[in-house]
Design a protein around this motif. Structure first.
Motif, PDB file in Angstrom:
ATOM      1  N   ALA A 160     -21.147 -13.376-130.848  1.00 55.21           N
ATOM      2  CA  ALA A 160     -21.142 -13.733-132.272  1.00 55.21           C
ATOM      3  C   ALA A 160     -20.236 -12.780-133.040  1.00 55.21           C
ATOM      4  O   ALA A 160     -20.696 -11.976-133.849  1.00 55.21           O
ATOM      5  CB  ALA A 160     -22.555 -13.698-132.843  1.00 55.21           C
ATOM      6  N   GLN A 203     -28.783 -15.487-135.776  1.00 62.35           N
ATOM      7  CA  GLN A 203     -29.447 -16.615-135.120  1.00 62.35           C
ATOM      8  C   GLN A 203     -28.762 -16.975-133.804  1.00 62.35           C
ATOM      9  O   GLN A 203     -29.422 -17.329-132.817  1.00 62.35           O
ATOM     10  CB  GLN A 203     -29.480 -17.825-136.059  1.00 62.35           C
ATOM     11  N   THR A 204     -27.440 -16.887-133.776  1.00 58.29           N
ATOM     12  CA  THR A 204     -26.700 -17.167-132.536  1.00 58.29           C
ATOM     13  C   THR A 204     -27.115 -16.201-131.432  1.00 58.29           C
ATOM     14  O   THR A 204     -27.383 -16.600-130.291  1.00 58.29           O
ATOM     15  CB  THR A 204     -25.184 -17.046-132.782  1.00 58.29           C
ATOM     16  N   THR A 234     -30.837 -16.785-130.344  1.00 58.79           N
ATOM     17  CA  THR A 234     -30.956 -18.023-129.561  1.00 58.79           C
ATOM     18  C   THR A 234     -30.414 -17.832-128.155  1.00 58.79           C
ATOM     19  O   THR A 234     -31.040 -18.242-127.168  1.00 58.79           O
ATOM     20  CB  THR A 234     -30.208 -19.173-130.258  1.00 58.79           C
ATOM     21  N   ASP A 235     -29.244 -17.197-128.059  1.00 59.49           N
ATOM     22  CA  ASP A 235     -28.644 -16.955-126.746  1.00 59.49           C
ATOM     23  C   ASP A 235     -29.541 -16.069-125.879  1.00 59.49           C
ATOM     24  O   ASP A 235     -29.598 -16.234-124.649  1.00 59.49           O
ATOM     25  CB  ASP A 235     -27.272 -16.290-126.900  1.00 59.49           C
ATOM     26  N   HIS A 242     -26.147 -16.318-139.747  1.00 59.75           N
ATOM     27  CA  HIS A 242     -25.688 -17.247-138.700  1.00 59.75           C
ATOM     28  C   HIS A 242     -25.434 -16.495-137.400  1.00 59.75           C
ATOM     29  O   HIS A 242     -25.828 -16.950-136.310  1.00 59.75           O
ATOM     30  CB  HIS A 242     -24.414 -17.955-139.160  1.00 59.75           C
ATOM     31  N   ALA A 243     -24.796 -15.332-137.503  1.00 60.79           N
ATOM     32  CA  ALA A 243     -24.522 -14.527-136.308  1.00 60.79           C
ATOM     33  C   ALA A 243     -25.823 -14.067-135.656  1.00 60.79           C
ATOM     34  O   ALA A 243     -25.960 -14.084-134.423  1.00 60.79           O
ATOM     35  CB  ALA A 243     -23.651 -13.330-136.678  1.00 60.79           C
TER      36      ALA A 243
END
Length: 272
Positions: A230, A171-172, A175-176, A168-169
């Motif tokens: 993240a 991907q964050t 994406t950013d 999850h981190a």
């Protein structure tokens, strides 16, 4: 006769008072009725079962050793390490566990929502870093190079699966940074990601700064410019169905103590 009767009444009253005092002495200060006998205040003992996020492996192995030195009557069974989502699923499914330490709040909340935790306490933080082979052969300098390096090479990148905290981190951050990566594999815990980079099965992977530090010369680390976007917060809790709640509470207290925090800091973890 009258004097004898008065003596008998006084004796009965005294006995009742002593009996009441004895009962009052068995309740704790909170009035819960728990015994305050020496046995209840003795140091914890017995086996302790801990489930912890894979990124905690080195630090928690050390903490378990130090905890046993502090409480020699407690045997910390080999700690089960895996992705937090995997561990949460096992706990909700009925795995007999005393303490759960998650790499994120989300998976702890799942266990809490199931009514299986006491009061979780945040005890550490962690951020992501790029791990490459020793010496960084492809010259990766940031997230953009995971899609294509400046020399035109497309690295083989491995990530954690999206459902686990490290995934999850990752991907964050990607994406950013507006970076698209097609990973060669998605792993269920950060240790598996690091292992693939160490073995050369992948050119790079997104792991925690603590993993790069623990790997030493086996990998090289590349800082991520927006890593603070993240930050993972780690909570820990005794489980409501703990088989050894006294030892579990003592372990949680030890991890969050000054001594525990010193150990975590030595492995690269930040303060909660």
């Amino acid at each position: 006769m009258k004097t004898t009767r008065l003596i008998a009444v006084a004796a009965t009253t005294l006995a009742a008072a002593l009996a009441f005092a004895g009962c009052a002495g068995t309740a704790d200060a909170s009035g819960t009725g728990r015994s305050s006998s020496p046995a209840s205040s003795a140091a914890p003992s017995g086996d302790l079962t801990v489930y912890a996020a894979a990124s905690l492996s080195g630090a928690f192995d050390r903490l378990a050793k130090d905890f046993h030195a502090e409480y020699p009557g407690v045997t910390v069974k080999p700690i089960t390490y895996d992705g937090s989502s995997v561990l949460a699923t096992q706990i909700i499914g009925g795995a007999p566990v005393d303490v759960f330490a998650s790499a994120d709040l989300k998976n702890m909340q799942k266990v809490t929502a199931a009514g299986l935790t006491e009061k979780p306490v945040d005890f550490a933080t962690n951020t992501m870093e790029i791990a490459t082979g020793p010496g960084n052969p492809l010259g990766i300098t940031g997230l953009a190079d995971l899609a294509k390096t400046k020399s035109g090479t497309v690295p083989q990148v491995v990530l954690c699966a999206p459902e686990v905290p490290c995934g999850h981190a990752a991907q964050t951050l990607l994406t950013d940074a507006k970076v698209t990566v097609n990973p060669v594999s998605e792993e269920q815990n950060v240790t598996a990601v690091l292992t693939k980079v160490e073995s050369g099965d992948a050119d790079a992977g997104l792991v925690y700064v603590t993993d790069v530090k623990a790997a030493g010369s086996k990998v090289s680390g590349v800082d991520i410019a927006n890593a603070d976007a993240a930050v993972n917060t780690y909570p820990i809790s005794t489980l409501t169905g703990a088989g050894n709640p006294a030892a579990a509470d003592a372990f949680v207290a030890f991890v969050t103590s000054a001594a525990g925090q010193k150990v975590l800091a030595s492995f690269g973890f930040g303060k909660p």
